[in-house]
Design a protein around this motif. Structure first.
Motif, short mmCIF file in Angstrom:
data_model
loop_
_atom_site.label_atom_id
_atom_site.label_comp_id
_atom_site.label_asym_id
_atom_site.label_seq_id
_atom_site.Cartn_x
_atom_site.Cartn_y
_atom_site.Cartn_z
N ALA A 17 13.43 -32.94 18.04
CA ALA A 17 13.46 -31.66 17.02
C ALA A 17 14.72 -31.06 16.48
CB ALA A 17 12.45 -30.84 17.48
N VAL A 18 15.41 -31.07 17.89
CA VAL A 18 16.70 -29.59 17.55
C VAL A 18 17.61 -30.35 16.71
CG1 VAL A 18 19.01 -28.56 18.52
CG2 VAL A 18 16.46 -28.38 19.81
N THR A 19 17.85 -32.07 17.22
CA THR A 19 18.48 -32.88 16.43
C THR A 19 18.19 -32.33 15.51
OG1 THR A 19 18.79 -33.72 18.42
CG2 THR A 19 20.22 -34.72 16.50
N MET A 20 17.27 -32.65 14.53
CA MET A 20 17.21 -33.24 13.04
C MET A 20 16.83 -32.36 12.59
SD MET A 20 14.25 -36.51 13.49
CE MET A 20 13.89 -36.54 12.11
N VAL A 21 16.64 -31.10 13.23
CA VAL A 21 16.96 -29.31 12.33
C VAL A 21 17.61 -28.87 13.00
CG1 VAL A 21 15.99 -26.78 12.79
CG2 VAL A 21 14.59 -28.55 13.26
N TYR A 22 18.45 -29.13 13.25
CA TYR A 22 20.05 -29.12 12.92
C TYR A 22 20.81 -29.76 12.13
CZ TYR A 22 25.03 -28.31 13.94
OH TYR A 22 26.75 -28.07 13.29
N LEU A 23 20.96 -31.47 12.00
CA LEU A 23 21.34 -32.19 10.31
C LEU A 23 20.79 -32.24 9.67
CD1 LEU A 23 20.87 -35.59 12.31
CD2 LEU A 23 23.10 -34.45 12.40
N SER A 24 19.50 -31.37 9.42
CA SER A 24 18.90 -30.45 7.17
C SER A 24 19.88 -29.66 7.18
CB SER A 24 17.31 -31.21 8.33
OG SER A 24 17.03 -29.93 9.09
N THR A 25 19.75 -28.47 8.80
CA THR A 25 20.08 -27.55 8.27
C THR A 25 21.40 -26.73 7.89
OG1 THR A 25 19.00 -26.17 10.19
CG2 THR A 25 18.21 -25.69 8.67
N SER A 26 22.33 -27.31 9.68
CA SER A 26 24.18 -27.42 9.89
C SER A 26 23.87 -25.99 10.27
CB SER A 26 24.55 -27.13 8.51
OG SER A 26 24.49 -28.64 8.08
N LYS A 27 22.43 -25.19 10.93
CA LYS A 27 23.02 -23.67 11.28
C LYS A 27 22.60 -24.18 13.01
CE LYS A 27 22.33 -22.25 7.03
NZ LYS A 27 23.18 -20.88 7.15
N THR A 28 23.59 -23.25 13.34
CA THR A 28 23.26 -23.51 14.77
C THR A 28 23.36 -22.44 15.53
OG1 THR A 28 25.86 -23.63 14.94
CG2 THR A 28 25.13 -23.32 16.86
N ARG A 29 22.77 -21.55 14.75
CA ARG A 29 21.41 -20.02 15.04
C ARG A 29 20.08 -20.94 15.71
NH1 ARG A 29 22.06 -18.54 10.20
NH2 ARG A 29 20.44 -18.44 8.98
N TYR A 30 19.75 -21.80 14.96
CA TYR A 30 18.50 -22.80 15.11
C TYR A 30 18.60 -23.75 15.95
CZ TYR A 30 17.44 -21.12 10.29
OH TYR A 30 16.91 -20.69 8.74
N VAL A 31 19.66 -23.64 16.49
CA VAL A 31 19.84 -24.46 18.13
C VAL A 31 19.24 -23.73 18.94
CG1 VAL A 31 20.90 -25.79 19.56
CG2 VAL A 31 21.63 -26.33 17.31
N LEU A 32 20.50 -22.69 18.94
CA LEU A 32 20.38 -21.91 20.13
C LEU A 32 18.61 -20.52 20.00
CD1 LEU A 32 23.75 -19.46 18.99
CD2 LEU A 32 23.43 -21.50 21.06
N ILE A 33 18.05 -20.71 19.02
CA ILE A 33 16.33 -20.05 19.10
C ILE A 33 15.57 -21.33 20.02
CG2 ILE A 33 14.84 -19.14 17.54
CD1 ILE A 33 16.87 -18.53 15.38
N LEU A 47 16.80 -23.28 22.16
CA LEU A 47 17.38 -22.73 23.72
C LEU A 47 16.45 -22.78 24.10
CD1 LEU A 47 21.11 -24.35 23.64
CD2 LEU A 47 19.18 -26.17 24.11
N GLY A 48 16.61 -20.92 22.95
CA GLY A 48 15.65 -20.01 23.86
C GLY A 48 14.05 -19.87 23.72
N LEU A 49 13.68 -20.38 23.25
CA LEU A 49 12.17 -20.51 23.07
C LEU A 49 12.04 -21.24 24.11
CD1 LEU A 49 11.33 -20.39 19.58
CD2 LEU A 49 10.88 -19.18 21.05
N PHE A 50 12.85 -23.33 24.40
CA PHE A 50 12.06 -23.70 25.63
C PHE A 50 12.63 -23.47 26.85
CE2 PHE A 50 13.53 -27.98 27.70
CZ PHE A 50 12.34 -28.53 27.10
N SER A 51 13.73 -22.62 27.22
CA SER A 51 13.96 -21.74 28.79
C SER A 51 12.82 -20.72 28.56
CB SER A 51 14.56 -21.20 28.03
OG SER A 51 16.69 -21.84 28.24
N ILE A 52 11.65 -20.10 27.95
CA ILE A 52 11.17 -19.57 28.12
C ILE A 52 9.98 -20.27 28.22
CG2 ILE A 52 9.12 -17.77 27.07
CD1 ILE A 52 11.19 -16.68 25.30
N GLY A 53 9.22 -21.27 27.35
CA GLY A 53 8.60 -22.17 27.88
C GLY A 53 8.12 -23.02 28.82
N GLY A 54 9.61 -23.50 29.57
CA GLY A 54 9.79 -23.76 30.64
C GLY A 54 10.13 -22.82 31.83
N MET A 55 9.57 -22.38 32.06
CA MET A 55 9.76 -20.69 33.40
C MET A 55 7.78 -20.35 32.81
SD MET A 55 12.71 -18.02 32.59
CE MET A 55 13.00 -17.86 31.10
N ALA A 56 7.71 -20.20 31.84
CA ALA A 56 5.91 -20.15 31.98
C ALA A 56 5.39 -21.43 32.11
CB ALA A 56 5.94 -20.08 30.16
#
Length: 403
Positions: free
Chosen positions: A210-226, A228-237
């Protein structure tokens, strides 16, 4: 076919010959089934390469040869472990290659026409990602298998393909942030079902795709960082909610404290790899029985024990080269849909290989997934060859892809 491809094909035959000759001589009298395996594989490879050469001379034939190299290593080891399992895997391999050739030969209009079926792919994604939650059975701590009669399969394997097809269609013409809302919801639902099923390996693969395909379609680094943040929160939960996940983390953090219970299989896996050394103990000379689930999750460990780290590294290099050639096909694709589709499929195979090898060697927490093209598993092998067929088709530069 270039000289280098013919040379690689010859080395594959040579590897198969000596591998099955070794296995045949281990039995008294000589095991004739090993010779049958060698002959069948020889015919399969020769016929498939000839078909690709005849009908699609401009395609990237190295993609198939790299995949069949991995299959060859896997089949030799499976034959050594359990001949009945090896026979079943050979049947699945034949079916997988038929599927591969069907996609390559009969999708006359190219891949681009599938971009119109976005909501069919969306429905397929939700159905297959959710299926094991409601109808699944628990296996090795994760509820990710569905059994229909005597047949068992992992619905998430099909779900990954549908998700990649859906994301390729949904993200191929992104113009605004609003258009990302629906794909993000679908990704979130897919990850949510994997967490409920306690299938950490598939969740990690879905996230990477998902991260790869979203980044390739938008070229927005901030989406990757967001992400990663959401995935980390989900992992801790998930860590807080599920004891199974806490146990996996605990085992990974210090396996030696639990060597006689929870971490037994991980420690035995690391022992097997260490005992093999560079050149291995030799086919039939190791002790694969000490390694749990050695035909699927831990096949990399027994390969390293008997064939050595040299072959173990070769497995990783072959996966890397397969990823490189696949991404190369994506770069040369002529529309956004096929670029995203091939990128997603390439990442799926590569990340799956990294996750399982990382798990059995102790670099990351263990996850119960198969090593693509190597491990025993009918569903995984069929899905891998389906993905390979699409990648091969795109590499051929079908005229309809240019429209």
């Amino acid at each position: 076919m270039t000289k280098s491809l013919r040379t690689l094909q010859f080395y594959i035959y040579l590897f198969l010959f000596f591998g099955f000759l070794n296995l045949a001589l281990l039995k008294k009298p000589i095991d004739l089934l090993a010779g049958i395996f060698f002959a069948v594989l020889l015919v399969i490879i020769s016929v498939t390469v000839r078909i690709l050469k005849k009908y699609y001379p401009m395609g990237d034939h190295l993609i198939f040869l790299l995949a069949i190299s991995l299959c060859s290593i896997g089949l030799i080891m499976l034959f050594r472990l359990d001949r009945k399992i090896a026979v079943r895997q050979l049947v699945w391999l034949v079916l997988g290659i038929f599927l591969f050739l069907f996609i390559v030969l009969y999708l006359k209009k190219g891949i681009i026409k599938f971009s119109e079926y976005r909501y069919i792919f969306l429905a397929g994604t939700i159905i297959f990602m959710a299926m094991a939650t409601f109808f699944g059975v628990e296996k090795l701590g994760a509820k990710n298998w569905v059994k229909i009669g005597l047949v068992g399969f992992q619905p998430s394997e099909f779900g990954k393909i549908f998700l990649i097809l859906y994301l390729a269609s949904a993200l191929s013409d992104i113009c605004s942030r609003k258009q990302l809302i629906e794909p993000c919801i679908v990704i979130g639902i897919s990850l949510g079902f994997m967490v409920i099923q306690k299938d950490l390996g598939t969740a990690l693969i879905i996230f990477a795709i998902a991260v790869t395909m979203v980044y390739l379609s938008t070229s927005k680094t901030r989406y990757v960082l967001i992400s990663l943040g959401l995935f980390s929160i989900g992992g801790m939960a998930s860590y807080a909610m599920f004891s199974h996940i806490r146990r996996r983390i605990m085992i990974w953090w210090n396996p030696w404290l639990y060597v006689y219970n929870e971490s037994y299989q991980v420690v035995q896996s690391m022992y097997a790899i260490a005992m093999g050394g560079i050149f291995g103990r030799g086919l039939g000379m190791g002790n694969p029985g000490y390694v749990a689930v050695n035909e699927s999750d831990f096949i990399f460990s027994v390969i390293c024990e008997e064939m050595g780290l040299l072959i173990g590294f070769s497995v990783l290099i072959l996966h890397f080269l397969l990823f490189y050639r696949s991404i190369r096909s994506a770069i040369h694709a002529n529309n956004n849909f096929t670029k995203l589709l091939v990128s997603g499929l390439s990442v799926m195979i590569a990340v799956q290989a990294l996750v399982i090898v990382g798990g059995v060697t102790g670099f990351i927490p263990l996850t119960g997934i198969t090593l693509p093209f190597v491990s025993y598993g009918g569903t995984s092998l069929l899905i891998s060859f389906l993905a390979l067929g699409i990648i091969q088709k795109v590499s051929e530069g079908d005229e309809s892809e240019r429209k």
